[in-house]
Design an enzyme around this catalytic site. Structure first.
Site, PDB file in Angstrom:
ATOM      1  N   SER A   1    -105.805  36.059 -42.464  1.00 16.76           N
ATOM      2  CA  SER A   1    -105.232  36.466 -41.206  1.00 16.76           C
ATOM      3  C   SER A   1    -104.338  37.338 -40.887  1.00 16.76           C
ATOM      4  CB  SER A   1    -104.745  34.797 -40.869  1.00 16.76           C
ATOM      5  OG  SER A   1    -104.450  34.819 -39.152  1.00 16.76           O
TER       6      SER A   1
ATOM      7  N   CYS B   1     -95.892  30.487 -38.864  1.00 14.51           N
ATOM      8  CA  CYS B   1     -95.879  31.965 -37.696  1.00 14.51           C
ATOM      9  C   CYS B   1     -94.424  31.991 -37.363  1.00 14.51           C
ATOM     10  CB  CYS B   1     -96.387  32.065 -36.731  1.00 14.51           C
ATOM     11  SG  CYS B   1     -96.335  33.592 -35.818  1.00 14.51           S
TER      12      CYS B   1
HETATM   13  C1  LIG Z   1     -99.639  42.099 -38.883  1.00 17.16           C
HETATM   14  C2  LIG Z   1     -99.453  41.005 -39.202  1.00 17.16           C
HETATM   15  C3  LIG Z   1     -99.930  39.598 -38.482  1.00 17.16           C
HETATM   16  C4  LIG Z   1    -100.264  38.611 -39.192  1.00 17.16           C
HETATM   17  N1  LIG Z   1    -100.896  37.570 -38.004  1.00 17.16           N
HETATM   18  C5  LIG Z   1    -100.700  35.703 -39.059  1.00 17.16           C
HETATM   19  C6  LIG Z   1    -101.655  35.103 -38.069  1.00 17.16           C
HETATM   20  O1  LIG Z   1    -102.027  35.544 -36.955  1.00 17.16           O
HETATM   21  N2  LIG Z   1    -101.572  34.073 -38.682  1.00 17.16           N
HETATM   22  C7  LIG Z   1    -101.208  33.969 -39.568  1.00 17.16           C
HETATM   23  O2  LIG Z   1    -101.769  32.213 -39.845  1.00 17.16           O
HETATM   24  N3  LIG Z   1    -100.459  34.572 -40.554  1.00 17.16           N
HETATM   25  C8  LIG Z   1    -100.510  35.760 -39.903  1.00 17.16           C
HETATM   26  N4  LIG Z   1     -99.809  36.793 -40.766  1.00 17.16           N
HETATM   27  C9  LIG Z   1     -99.657  36.452 -42.330  1.00 17.16           C
HETATM   28  C10 LIG Z   1    -100.951  37.236 -43.122  1.00 17.16           C
HETATM   29  O3  LIG Z   1    -102.151  36.218 -42.887  1.00 17.16           O
HETATM   30  C11 LIG Z   1     -99.976  36.745 -44.876  1.00 17.16           C
HETATM   31  O4  LIG Z   1    -100.110  34.576 -45.208  1.00 17.16           O
HETATM   32  C12 LIG Z   1     -98.732  37.697 -45.125  1.00 17.16           C
HETATM   33  O5  LIG Z   1     -98.873  38.303 -44.770  1.00 17.16           O
HETATM   34  C13 LIG Z   1     -98.565  36.884 -46.318  1.00 17.16           C
HETATM   35  O6  LIG Z   1     -99.445  37.893 -47.114  1.00 17.16           O
HETATM   36  P1  LIG Z   1     -99.269  39.320 -47.521  1.00 17.16           P
HETATM   37  O7  LIG Z   1     -98.010  39.774 -47.668  1.00 17.16           O
HETATM   38  O8  LIG Z   1    -100.482  39.800 -48.190  1.00 17.16           O
HETATM   39  O9  LIG Z   1     -99.746  40.038 -46.043  1.00 17.16           O
HETATM   40  C14 LIG Z   1     -99.801  37.911 -40.812  1.00 17.16           C
HETATM   41  C15 LIG Z   1     -99.344  38.854 -41.096  1.00 17.16           C
HETATM   42  C16 LIG Z   1     -99.345  40.230 -40.538  1.00 17.16           C
HETATM   43  C17 LIG Z   1     -98.660  41.121 -41.939  1.00 17.16           C
END
Ligand SMILES: Cc1cc2nc3c(=O)[nH]c(=O)nc-3n(C[C@H](O)[C@H](O)[C@H](O)COP(=O)(O)O)c2cc1C
Length: 309
Positions: free
Chosen positions: A16, A126
């Site tokens: 997400s 969040c």
């Molecule tokens: C730009 C951005 C926006 C995000 N928006 C959301 C969101 O709207 N809802 C949510 O549950 N997580 C959100 N996340 C968290 C990601 O879904 C994920 O859980 C987190 O980034 C860890 O994974 P990663 O290291 O592979 O990015 C966001 C992350 C990023 C980088």
């Protein structure tokens, strides 16, 4: 493979906030939603939100800070305009629900329940909004109440997204299972800050942001392991996430206890990364004569007397 009764093409899940509303990367040559088991849509609230002032993202060593602030067009627009455009023959789509009040969580979940969406992820983690979000996710009583509220609004699979910004993530998971959670997403971003030393102001307009990317992988692996200790007895699956950028990373999460593995930040610098992760997982399974990816899940062998029970 199967996740909460849903057929997944592969164990990978697009996370997400990193893939818009499921259509964003379909314009990239060579990208296909068929390479993943599911796509999580951007966090959605009852009313449209404009999000936080800039800067909203900032690159850090091995990661990034973001404080988007749940910018989204509101649940009516998502259900009525965006979902009909998605190709449900390609993959499973998971909504990501947020709110400032229990009533808002209930209403947004109810709207998605009455839609073709395959599952609903409850974002109680969040770090970038003033009300709700991580304030709910770091309080086990509130976490359980949010899950209970959403449970009343849907029979679709409910995935609770847990915050790493709390002391007892496993205890919180236990409460969420009792409240009706079918699965978990572990972990959301870690709260962080970057400072511009010339202006002596935080770089991020929201002052603080959520840290993601490879920098958080060791934290995420431990949290997945801890939550898996609780989930194992209940047969509750986990979408492990936090810094996955290679097949080796994904395999670590599977061994730690994740049934599926999320990819988020890595997509920003390699939109085709899922192809190589899928190939790498298949090669690993072949090399170790493991028939199915599910046979690898939670096979971590702790050293004797390991501290992380
Ligand atoms: C730009 C951005 C926006 C995000 N928006 C959301 C969101 O709207 N809802 C949510 O549950 N997580 C959100 N996340 C968290 C990601 O879904 C994920 O859980 C987190 O980034 C860890 O994974 P990663 O290291 O592979 O990015 C966001 C992350 C990023 C980088």
């Amino acid at each position: 493979m199967e996740f909460c009764g849903l057929a997944f093409n592969t164990p990978l899940v697009l996370l997400s906030g990193c893939v818009g509303f499921g259509e964003e990367y379909t314009r990239v040559a060579g990208f296909s939603n068929r390479d993943v088991g599911a796509v999580c849509l951007k966090g959605t609230t009852g009313q449209p939100r404009l999000g936080n002032p800039p800067h909203r993202v900032y690159e850090t060593p091995m990661g990034m800070l973001n404080a988007i602030g749940l910018q989204n067009p509101g649940v009516d627009q998502v259900v009525d305009r965006i979902l009909p455009e998605l190709d449900f023959s390609e993959t499973r789509f998971i909504a990501n629900v947020s709110g400032s009040t229990l009533e808002e969580y209930h209403e947004v979940t109810r709207r998605f329940d009455d839609s073709p969406i395959d599952a609903i992820e409850i974002n109680i983690s969040c770090p970038n909004v003033k009300e709700g979000g991580v304030a709910f996710g770091n309080d086990p009583d509130m976490s359980a109440r949010v899950v209970e509220t959403c449970r009343k609004a849907t029979d679709k699979p409910l995935v609770t997204k847990l915050s790493p910004n709390q002391t007892d993530i496993a205890g919180n998971a236990r409460r969420c299972i009792e409240a009706g959670s079918d699965a978990f997403a572990v972990i959301n971003t870690l709260m962080g800050m970057a400072i511009d030393i010339e202006s002596r102001r935080p770089v991020i307009g929201n002052n603080q942001g959520g840290l993601s990317g490879p920098a958080i992988k060791p934290v995420a692996l431990l949290k997945v392991h801890q939550v898996h200790q609780v989930c194992r007895a209940h047969g509750i699956p986990i979408i492990g996430q936090g810094g996955v950028a290679s097949a080796e990373d994904a395999i670590e999460f599977l061994i730690a206890g994740a049934s599926a593995v999320g990819v988020g930040t890595a997509l920003f610098y390699d939109p085709l990364v899922c192809r190589s992760i899928n190939t790498g997982i298949r090669d690993y399974l072949d090399r170790h004569a493991i028939d199915r990816v599910t046979d690898l899940v939670g096979t971590l062998q702790l050293h004797g007397g390991g501290a992380c029970g």
